[in-house]
Design an enzyme around this catalytic site. Structure first.
Site, PDB file in Angstrom:
ATOM      1  N   ARG A  14       0.862  -1.176   0.000  1.00 31.19           N
ATOM      2  CA  ARG A  14       0.000   0.000   0.000  1.00 31.19           C
ATOM      3  C   ARG A  14       0.904   1.234   0.000  1.00 31.19           C
ATOM      4  O   ARG A  14       1.964   1.225   0.639  1.00 31.19           O
ATOM      5  CB  ARG A  14      -0.886   0.032   1.251  1.00 31.19           C
ATOM      6  CG  ARG A  14      -2.036  -0.965   1.253  1.00 31.19           C
ATOM      7  CD  ARG A  14      -3.140  -0.599   0.254  1.00 31.19           C
ATOM      8  NE  ARG A  14      -4.280  -1.488   0.332  1.00 31.19           N
ATOM      9  CZ  ARG A  14      -4.470  -2.555  -0.457  1.00 31.19           C
ATOM     10  NH1 ARG A  14      -3.572  -2.873  -1.386  1.00 31.19           N
ATOM     11  NH2 ARG A  14      -5.552  -3.301  -0.333  1.00 31.19           N
ATOM     12  N   ASP A  73       3.269  -0.120  -7.536  1.00 35.02           N
ATOM     13  CA  ASP A  73       1.919  -0.483  -7.977  1.00 35.02           C
ATOM     14  C   ASP A  73       0.885   0.145  -7.048  1.00 35.02           C
ATOM     15  O   ASP A  73      -0.245   0.400  -7.448  1.00 35.02           O
ATOM     16  CB  ASP A  73       1.768  -2.011  -7.967  1.00 35.02           C
ATOM     17  CG  ASP A  73       0.444  -2.454  -8.584  1.00 35.02           C
ATOM     18  OD1 ASP A  73       0.205  -2.105  -9.759  1.00 35.02           O
ATOM     19  OD2 ASP A  73      -0.339  -3.140  -7.904  1.00 35.02           O
ATOM     20  N   GLU A  77      -4.872   7.320  -5.115  1.00 31.35           N
ATOM     21  CA  GLU A  77      -5.191   6.554  -6.321  1.00 31.35           C
ATOM     22  C   GLU A  77      -6.487   7.058  -6.933  1.00 31.35           C
ATOM     23  O   GLU A  77      -7.471   7.202  -6.193  1.00 31.35           O
ATOM     24  CB  GLU A  77      -5.271   5.065  -5.990  1.00 31.35           C
ATOM     25  CG  GLU A  77      -3.917   4.534  -5.512  1.00 31.35           C
ATOM     26  CD  GLU A  77      -3.883   3.028  -5.278  1.00 31.35           C
ATOM     27  OE1 GLU A  77      -4.926   2.370  -5.421  1.00 31.35           O
ATOM     28  OE2 GLU A  77      -2.803   2.515  -4.970  1.00 31.35           O
ATOM     29  N   HIS A 130      -2.035   0.153  -9.867  1.00 25.84           N
ATOM     30  CA  HIS A 130      -2.594  -0.828  -8.922  1.00 25.84           C
ATOM     31  C   HIS A 130      -3.233  -2.006  -9.687  1.00 25.84           C
ATOM     32  O   HIS A 130      -4.425  -2.287  -9.531  1.00 25.84           O
ATOM     33  CB  HIS A 130      -3.603  -0.173  -7.966  1.00 25.84           C
ATOM     34  CG  HIS A 130      -3.673  -0.886  -6.646  1.00 25.84           C
ATOM     35  ND1 HIS A 130      -3.752  -0.264  -5.441  1.00 25.84           N
ATOM     36  CD2 HIS A 130      -3.669  -2.220  -6.353  1.00 25.84           C
ATOM     37  CE1 HIS A 130      -3.808  -1.148  -4.466  1.00 25.84           C
ATOM     38  NE2 HIS A 130      -3.746  -2.359  -5.010  1.00 25.84           N
ATOM     39  N   VAL A 131      -2.385  -2.649 -10.475  1.00 27.83           N
ATOM     40  CA  VAL A 131      -2.860  -3.771 -11.310  1.00 27.83           C
ATOM     41  C   VAL A 131      -2.040  -5.042 -11.102  1.00 27.83           C
ATOM     42  O   VAL A 131      -2.191  -5.991 -11.868  1.00 27.83           O
ATOM     43  CB  VAL A 131      -2.820  -3.397 -12.811  1.00 27.83           C
ATOM     44  CG1 VAL A 131      -3.900  -2.388 -13.155  1.00 27.83           C
ATOM     45  CG2 VAL A 131      -1.439  -2.870 -13.208  1.00 27.83           C
TER      46      VAL A 131
HETATM   47  P1  NDP Z   1      -0.883 -12.076   4.132  1.00 24.35           P
HETATM   48  O1  NDP Z   1      -1.756 -11.787   5.295  1.00 24.35           O
HETATM   49  O2  NDP Z   1      -0.888 -13.440   3.551  1.00 24.35           O
HETATM   50  O3  NDP Z   1       0.636 -11.744   4.519  1.00 24.35           O
HETATM   51  C1  NDP Z   1       1.001 -10.573   5.186  1.00 24.35           C
HETATM   52  C2  NDP Z   1       2.451 -10.709   5.623  1.00 24.35           C
HETATM   53  O4  NDP Z   1       2.887  -9.444   6.133  1.00 24.35           O
HETATM   54  C3  NDP Z   1       2.668 -11.740   6.728  1.00 24.35           C
HETATM   55  O5  NDP Z   1       3.804 -12.519   6.445  1.00 24.35           O
HETATM   56  C4  NDP Z   1       2.914 -10.892   7.966  1.00 24.35           C
HETATM   57  O6  NDP Z   1       3.773 -11.484   8.932  1.00 24.35           O
HETATM   58  C5  NDP Z   1       3.608  -9.693   7.332  1.00 24.35           C
HETATM   59  N1  NDP Z   1       3.622  -8.515   8.183  1.00 24.35           N
HETATM   60  C6  NDP Z   1       2.633  -7.992   8.935  1.00 24.35           C
HETATM   61  N2  NDP Z   1       3.071  -6.918   9.603  1.00 24.35           N
HETATM   62  C7  NDP Z   1       4.375  -6.761   9.271  1.00 24.35           C
HETATM   63  C8  NDP Z   1       5.386  -5.843   9.644  1.00 24.35           C
HETATM   64  N3  NDP Z   1       5.153  -4.867  10.520  1.00 24.35           N
HETATM   65  N4  NDP Z   1       6.610  -5.981   9.092  1.00 24.35           N
HETATM   66  C9  NDP Z   1       6.873  -6.978   8.221  1.00 24.35           C
HETATM   67  N5  NDP Z   1       5.965  -7.891   7.832  1.00 24.35           N
HETATM   68  C10 NDP Z   1       4.729  -7.772   8.355  1.00 24.35           C
HETATM   69  O7  NDP Z   1      -1.251 -11.006   3.027  1.00 24.35           O
HETATM   70  P2  NDP Z   1      -1.076 -11.075   1.433  1.00 24.35           P
HETATM   71  O8  NDP Z   1       0.260 -11.604   1.121  1.00 24.35           O
HETATM   72  O9  NDP Z   1      -2.264 -11.727   0.842  1.00 24.35           O
HETATM   73  O10 NDP Z   1      -1.181  -9.514   1.075  1.00 24.35           O
HETATM   74  C11 NDP Z   1      -0.304  -8.599   1.674  1.00 24.35           C
HETATM   75  C12 NDP Z   1      -0.713  -7.177   1.361  1.00 24.35           C
HETATM   76  O11 NDP Z   1      -0.453  -6.903  -0.008  1.00 24.35           O
HETATM   77  C13 NDP Z   1      -2.202  -6.865   1.539  1.00 24.35           C
HETATM   78  O12 NDP Z   1      -2.511  -6.549   2.883  1.00 24.35           O
HETATM   79  C14 NDP Z   1      -2.420  -5.704   0.604  1.00 24.35           C
HETATM   80  O13 NDP Z   1      -2.202  -4.488   1.262  1.00 24.35           O
HETATM   81  C15 NDP Z   1      -1.359  -5.901  -0.476  1.00 24.35           C
HETATM   82  N6  NDP Z   1      -1.931  -6.394  -1.726  1.00 24.35           N
HETATM   83  C16 NDP Z   1      -1.726  -5.656  -2.859  1.00 24.35           C
HETATM   84  C17 NDP Z   1      -2.190  -6.098  -4.075  1.00 24.35           C
HETATM   85  C18 NDP Z   1      -1.963  -5.301  -5.299  1.00 24.35           C
HETATM   86  O14 NDP Z   1      -2.789  -5.376  -6.196  1.00 24.35           O
HETATM   87  N7  NDP Z   1      -0.877  -4.547  -5.389  1.00 24.35           N
HETATM   88  C19 NDP Z   1      -2.960  -7.350  -4.197  1.00 24.35           C
HETATM   89  C20 NDP Z   1      -3.109  -8.063  -2.950  1.00 24.35           C
HETATM   90  C21 NDP Z   1      -2.598  -7.584  -1.777  1.00 24.35           C
HETATM   91  P3  NDP Z   1       3.414 -12.873   9.675  1.00 24.35           P
HETATM   92  O15 NDP Z   1       3.502 -13.932   8.591  1.00 24.35           O
HETATM   93  O16 NDP Z   1       4.457 -13.041  10.714  1.00 24.35           O
HETATM   94  O17 NDP Z   1       2.026 -12.688  10.211  1.00 24.35           O
HETATM   95  C1  7N6 Z   2      -7.731  -5.853  -6.863  1.00 26.49           C
HETATM   96  C2  7N6 Z   2      -6.683  -6.247  -5.834  1.00 26.49           C
HETATM   97  C3  7N6 Z   2      -5.707  -6.238  -2.606  1.00 26.49           C
HETATM   98  O1  7N6 Z   2      -5.469  -5.778  -1.488  1.00 26.49           O
HETATM   99  O2  7N6 Z   2      -4.931  -4.165  -3.476  1.00 26.49           O
HETATM  100  C4  7N6 Z   2      -5.385  -5.421  -3.839  1.00 26.49           C
HETATM  101  O3  7N6 Z   2      -6.169  -7.371  -2.763  1.00 26.49           O
HETATM  102  C5  7N6 Z   2      -6.517  -5.208  -4.789  1.00 26.49           C
HETATM  103  C6  7N6 Z   2      -7.589  -6.633  -8.157  1.00 26.49           C
END
Ligand code: NDP
Ligand code: 7N6
Length: 308
Positions: free
Chosen positions: A226, A250, A255, A274-275
């Protein structure tokens, strides 16, 4: 929890066609309908949505079609007794593949040649500029669905992978896992730092001027998390000063990223709108999650991915 309607909010159109999502959710005994901002909800409703609305608190359960749920007021859901689920778990291929694209572009200079193509420009990058990913270190910050997918692909490319996660627990294909208080040490030797963590109080502003200073001056930052995880002014200053070699972003602070934003034509930046998670199967992936949870709700079991 008895669900007698799945209401698909029009905001899902930010990620996939509304009609495709409605169609993908059909098939069980529970009726599905598209709803707009004028709709009201009751204790038999499951709402499937991209964006939050206050009125959703009247439903039994709200499913956010993103992994990140930082825009939702979790405390309000808990107070209202409305269940909130997110969509973590479905982005393990899409976002990591996009990250491999950024890393490859930077190492092999593809973004530079694509920019020059319109001018039929045969100029080669300086001899010192191209490098291989093999043997380079990547630090993956956040080792959940997305971070693990990045780590697996980076390791397959012969990269040296380290990571950071809250728990510090080991992760497959990650040589060393650091905890957040060790972030500076984790990024210090990395050619690439890839942000894959949620936006929380702990991660907001985590990549600040001091951390960027700690990074290698030939290092690259990738943000698929984010925007506010990174301090905007600090990143722009680091890019302008050549304190880091580049950034692929991204996720942005605002946004759409404003048209006048300096990153759009910054030669060291790759900007995508953001794709990173986009796929023509997004509706199917979400529908599978929601349908599994409708069945769980019917059986009186706890919901998968429940965050409130
Ligand atoms: P998960 O919940 O699977 O993983 C989150 C990870 O972040 C975990 O390993 C967690 O640690 C770690 N974490 C939490 N807090 C911290 C911190 N302070 N420092 C370091 N690591 C930390 O989430 P996803 O992988 O599914 O998604 C992650 C994020 O990516 C989402 O929350 C979203 O904001 C973003 N995202 C963006 C997308 C895009 O389109 N660009 C698409 C999807 C997601 P632990 O394993 O120890 O709990
Ligand atoms: C939309 C994904 C998420 O957090 O930011 C992403 O999952 C949005 C295709």
């Amino acid at each position: 929890m008895d669900i007698d309607r799945i209401a698909v909010h029009e905001s899902v159109a930010k990620a996939c066609p509304l009609e495709a999502m409605v169609a993908a959710l059909q098939g069980s005994d529970v009726p599905v309908e598209a709803v707009g901002d004028d709709a009201s909800f009751d204790a038999g409703d499951c709402v499937v949505t991209f964006s939050p609305r206050d009125v959703f608190l009247d439903a039994a359960w709200v499913h956010g079609i993103r992994a990140g749920y930082d825009e939702f007021d979790v405390a309000a859901y808990e107070t209202a007794g409305t269940a909130l689920t997110n969509s973590t778990g479905i982005h393990g291929d899409t976002v990591p593949e996009t990250v491999v694209g950024y890393l490859t572009a930077f190492a092999r200079r593809l973004h530079v040649y694509r920019d020059r193509q319109g001018d039929a420009d045969w100029t080669h990058e300086p001899y010192e500029a191209p490098f291989t990913l093999t043997g380079e270190r990547v630090c993956v910050v956040g080792l959940g669905t997305i971070g693990q997918g990045v780590a697996d692909r980076a390791a397959a490319l012969g990269m040296d992978v380290v990571g950071v996660r809250r728990s510090g627990d080991p992760a497959e294909n990650v040589e060393r896992v650091y905890t957040p208080d060790e972030l500076a040490a984790a990024v210090g030797d990395a050619r690439f730092v890839v942000l894959c963590c949620p936006l929380t109080e702990a991660t907001e502003g985590m990549v600040d001027a001091a951390l960027l200073e700690t990074m290698r001056d030939d290092g690259y930052l990738v943000n698929v998390a984010r925007g506010p995880v990174v301090v905007e002014d600090a990143l722009l200053a680091a890019l302008d000063a050549g304190a880091i070699a580049g950034a692929a972003l991204d996720a942005h602070w605002e946004e759409p990223l404003p048209e006048t934003h300096p990153l759009w034509d910054h030669e060291s930046a790759i900007v995508t709108p953001h794709v990173a998670a986009s796929t023509n199967r997004y509706h199917e992936d979400i529908a599978a999650l929601v349908q599994e949870n409708v069945e769980r709700a019917t059986r009186g079991e706890s919901l998968r991915n429940r965050v409130a």
